[in-house]
Design a protein around this motif. Sequence first.
Motif, PDB file in Angstrom:
ATOM      1  N   LEU A 107       0.831  -1.209   0.000  1.00 46.81           N
ATOM      2  CA  LEU A 107       0.000   0.000   0.000  1.00 46.81           C
ATOM      3  C   LEU A 107       0.862   1.253   0.000  1.00 46.81           C
ATOM      4  O   LEU A 107       0.545   2.239  -0.677  1.00 46.81           O
ATOM      5  N   ASN A 108       1.938   1.215   0.760  1.00 48.81           N
ATOM      6  CA  ASN A 108       2.845   2.355   0.829  1.00 48.81           C
ATOM      7  C   ASN A 108       3.404   2.692  -0.547  1.00 48.81           C
ATOM      8  O   ASN A 108       3.405   3.858  -0.974  1.00 48.81           O
ATOM      9  N   ALA A 109       3.868   1.687  -1.258  1.00 48.00           N
ATOM     10  CA  ALA A 109       4.419   1.905  -2.595  1.00 48.00           C
ATOM     11  C   ALA A 109       3.354   2.411  -3.553  1.00 48.00           C
ATOM     12  O   ALA A 109       3.617   3.299  -4.382  1.00 48.00           O
ATOM     13  N   SER A 110       2.140   1.881  -3.462  1.00 47.19           N
ATOM     14  CA  SER A 110       1.058   2.293  -4.361  1.00 47.19           C
ATOM     15  C   SER A 110       0.683   3.757  -4.140  1.00 47.19           C
ATOM     16  O   SER A 110       0.487   4.515  -5.097  1.00 47.19           O
ATOM     17  N   VAL A 111       0.571   4.158  -2.873  1.00 46.84           N
ATOM     18  CA  VAL A 111       0.231   5.553  -2.551  1.00 46.84           C
ATOM     19  C   VAL A 111       1.290   6.505  -3.087  1.00 46.84           C
ATOM     20  O   VAL A 111       0.985   7.563  -3.652  1.00 46.84           O
ATOM     21  N   LEU A 112       2.548   6.125  -2.931  1.00 44.98           N
ATOM     22  CA  LEU A 112       3.632   6.986  -3.402  1.00 44.98           C
ATOM     23  C   LEU A 112       3.619   7.137  -4.922  1.00 44.98           C
ATOM     24  O   LEU A 112       3.845   8.231  -5.451  1.00 44.98           O
ATOM     25  N   LEU A 113       3.332   6.045  -5.636  1.00 46.30           N
ATOM     26  CA  LEU A 113       3.298   6.119  -7.095  1.00 46.30           C
ATOM     27  C   LEU A 113       2.170   7.021  -7.584  1.00 46.30           C
ATOM     28  O   LEU A 113       2.339   7.792  -8.538  1.00 46.30           O
ATOM     29  N   VAL A 114       1.013   6.937  -6.936  1.00 48.01           N
ATOM     30  CA  VAL A 114      -0.108   7.817  -7.301  1.00 48.01           C
ATOM     31  C   VAL A 114       0.258   9.269  -7.019  1.00 48.01           C
ATOM     32  O   VAL A 114      -0.010  10.171  -7.828  1.00 48.01           O
ATOM     33  N   GLY A 115       0.901   9.496  -5.877  1.00 50.19           N
ATOM     34  CA  GLY A 115       1.272  10.863  -5.504  1.00 50.19           C
ATOM     35  C   GLY A 115       2.261  11.497  -6.463  1.00 50.19           C
ATOM     36  O   GLY A 115       2.096  12.660  -6.863  1.00 50.19           O
ATOM     37  N   ILE A 116       3.278  10.747  -6.881  1.00 48.27           N
ATOM     38  CA  ILE A 116       4.273  11.338  -7.769  1.00 48.27           C
ATOM     39  C   ILE A 116       3.688  11.567  -9.164  1.00 48.27           C
ATOM     40  O   ILE A 116       4.162  12.452  -9.895  1.00 48.27           O
ATOM     41  N   GLY A 117       2.654  10.814  -9.535  1.00 52.19           N
ATOM     42  CA  GLY A 117       1.994  11.076 -10.808  1.00 52.19           C
ATOM     43  C   GLY A 117       1.358  12.448 -10.816  1.00 52.19           C
ATOM     44  O   GLY A 117       1.490  13.222 -11.785  1.00 52.19           O
ATOM     45  N   ALA A 118       0.675  12.783  -9.726  1.00 48.09           N
ATOM     46  CA  ALA A 118       0.049  14.101  -9.605  1.00 48.09           C
ATOM     47  C   ALA A 118       1.091  15.214  -9.556  1.00 48.09           C
ATOM     48  O   ALA A 118       0.914  16.285 -10.151  1.00 48.09           O
ATOM     49  N   ILE A 119       2.180  14.964  -8.861  1.00 47.99           N
ATOM     50  CA  ILE A 119       3.255  15.950  -8.782  1.00 47.99           C
ATOM     51  C   ILE A 119       3.845  16.218 -10.163  1.00 47.99           C
ATOM     52  O   ILE A 119       4.106  17.367 -10.550  1.00 47.99           O
ATOM     53  N   GLY A 120       4.054  15.151 -10.924  1.00 48.09           N
ATOM     54  CA  GLY A 120       4.633  15.302 -12.257  1.00 48.09           C
ATOM     55  C   GLY A 120       3.764  16.134 -13.181  1.00 48.09           C
ATOM     56  O   GLY A 120       4.268  16.985 -13.939  1.00 48.09           O
ATOM     57  N   VAL A 121       2.449  15.921 -13.135  1.00 48.34           N
ATOM     58  CA  VAL A 121       1.530  16.700 -13.970  1.00 48.34           C
ATOM     59  C   VAL A 121       1.592  18.180 -13.619  1.00 48.34           C
ATOM     60  O   VAL A 121       1.672  19.053 -14.495  1.00 48.34           O
ATOM     61  N   GLU A 122       1.569  18.472 -12.310  1.00 52.79           N
ATOM     62  CA  GLU A 122       1.613  19.871 -11.871  1.00 52.79           C
ATOM     63  C   GLU A 122       2.950  20.516 -12.249  1.00 52.79           C
ATOM     64  O   GLU A 122       2.993  21.698 -12.665  1.00 52.79           O
ATOM     65  N   ALA A 123       4.033  19.778 -12.130  1.00 48.92           N
ATOM     66  CA  ALA A 123       5.345  20.323 -12.471  1.00 48.92           C
ATOM     67  C   ALA A 123       5.427  20.660 -13.956  1.00 48.92           C
ATOM     68  O   ALA A 123       6.019  21.675 -14.343  1.00 48.92           O
ATOM     69  N   LEU A 124       4.835  19.842 -14.808  1.00 51.34           N
ATOM     70  CA  LEU A 124       4.827  20.121 -16.248  1.00 51.34           C
ATOM     71  C   LEU A 124       4.047  21.395 -16.553  1.00 51.34           C
ATOM     72  O   LEU A 124       4.450  22.187 -17.414  1.00 51.34           O
ATOM     73  N   HIS A 125       2.920  21.590 -15.854  1.00 52.18           N
ATOM     74  CA  HIS A 125       2.151  22.834 -16.034  1.00 52.18           C
ATOM     75  C   HIS A 125       2.987  24.052 -15.655  1.00 52.18           C
ATOM     76  O   HIS A 125       2.993  25.067 -16.358  1.00 52.18           O
ATOM     77  N   ARG A 126       3.684  23.938 -14.499  1.00 50.23           N
ATOM     78  CA  ARG A 126       4.502  25.063 -14.047  1.00 50.23           C
ATOM     79  C   ARG A 126       5.723  25.283 -14.942  1.00 50.23           C
ATOM     80  O   ARG A 126       6.238  26.395 -15.033  1.00 50.23           O
ATOM     81  N   LEU A 127       6.188  24.211 -15.579  1.00 49.16           N
ATOM     82  CA  LEU A 127       7.334  24.357 -16.478  1.00 49.16           C
ATOM     83  C   LEU A 127       6.942  25.187 -17.701  1.00 49.16           C
ATOM     84  O   LEU A 127       7.750  25.973 -18.224  1.00 49.16           O
TER      85      LEU A 127
END
Length: 316
Positions: A107-127
Amino acid sequence: MADHRHDHDHDHDHGHDHGHGHGHRHGPVSHDRAFAVGTVLNAGFVAAEVVFGLQAHSVALLADAAHNLGDVLGLLMAWAAAVLTRLPPSRRRTYGWGRSSILASLLNASVLLVGIGAIGVEALHRLLAPEPVTQRTVLLVAGVGILINGGTALMFMRGRERDLNIRATYLHMVTDAVVSLGVMVSALLIGLSGWLWIDPLTSLAIVAVIAVGTWGLLRESVALALDAVPGGIRHEDVYDYLAGLPGVIEVHDLHIWGLSTTESALTVHLVSAENACRPHEIAAELRSRFGIGHVTVQVEHGAEAEWCRLRPDNVV
């Protein structure tokens, strides 16, 4: 059909010859205090990062906050699993709650993977549309992050080699400290160069670092959940040891799996000459050589093995 002698060998030798081989590791290192302190510190730090990240318009800071929130959840899940693992077995849960530690890691690994997906999308917008960053605020919060995450990681150094839960927690804390260092470096570079795109680019680098570490954790957790041979134990080495025992004619129905993130189990059928195998000695050697604590050995004599329906390798 066969001699159904099983080896139930405890770490304490009671002098009887029956059943299975339990080699529980007595006195595991307790990390309850580390979990409590780490959870409180990281929860408070997440709140601070969100507040100051919004004020400073730093997506790198918010990215780090999202990751730390995942770590807080991971700490709580790992803590709960560590407590459950210590509960004794019952008639319904004959192996106890050991596999809860595997579930927590998964569960820990799954939560982290979902979280970094959202972070990556937001970072691309800010880029594509960079925003100004308040350097002093980012430096302050990132510096605090290095202290908190680094200090929490130190509390989980003991026991990380033998427990996937503890190792996952330790690696996440170390990663967080490194990530906070990256946030601090990006803020300094922006102050020197004025290049706003450094902040979202740092966020993408953070995502890459977390993804690499999380993927390894996810892969190992899935393997344990699917009863794969635990890491650090080679099936071939165990087979060769058993096949090389004096009097052993054949080895079949060999299974090795994890009862938890720290305990392993083995079952095997050995075909041997009459009274050639000593299950208690085999169990003790498997525990000593490979760290397999729960061993069940079924001994079959000569032609009797022909009647064993579990003899073919492709039969489970």
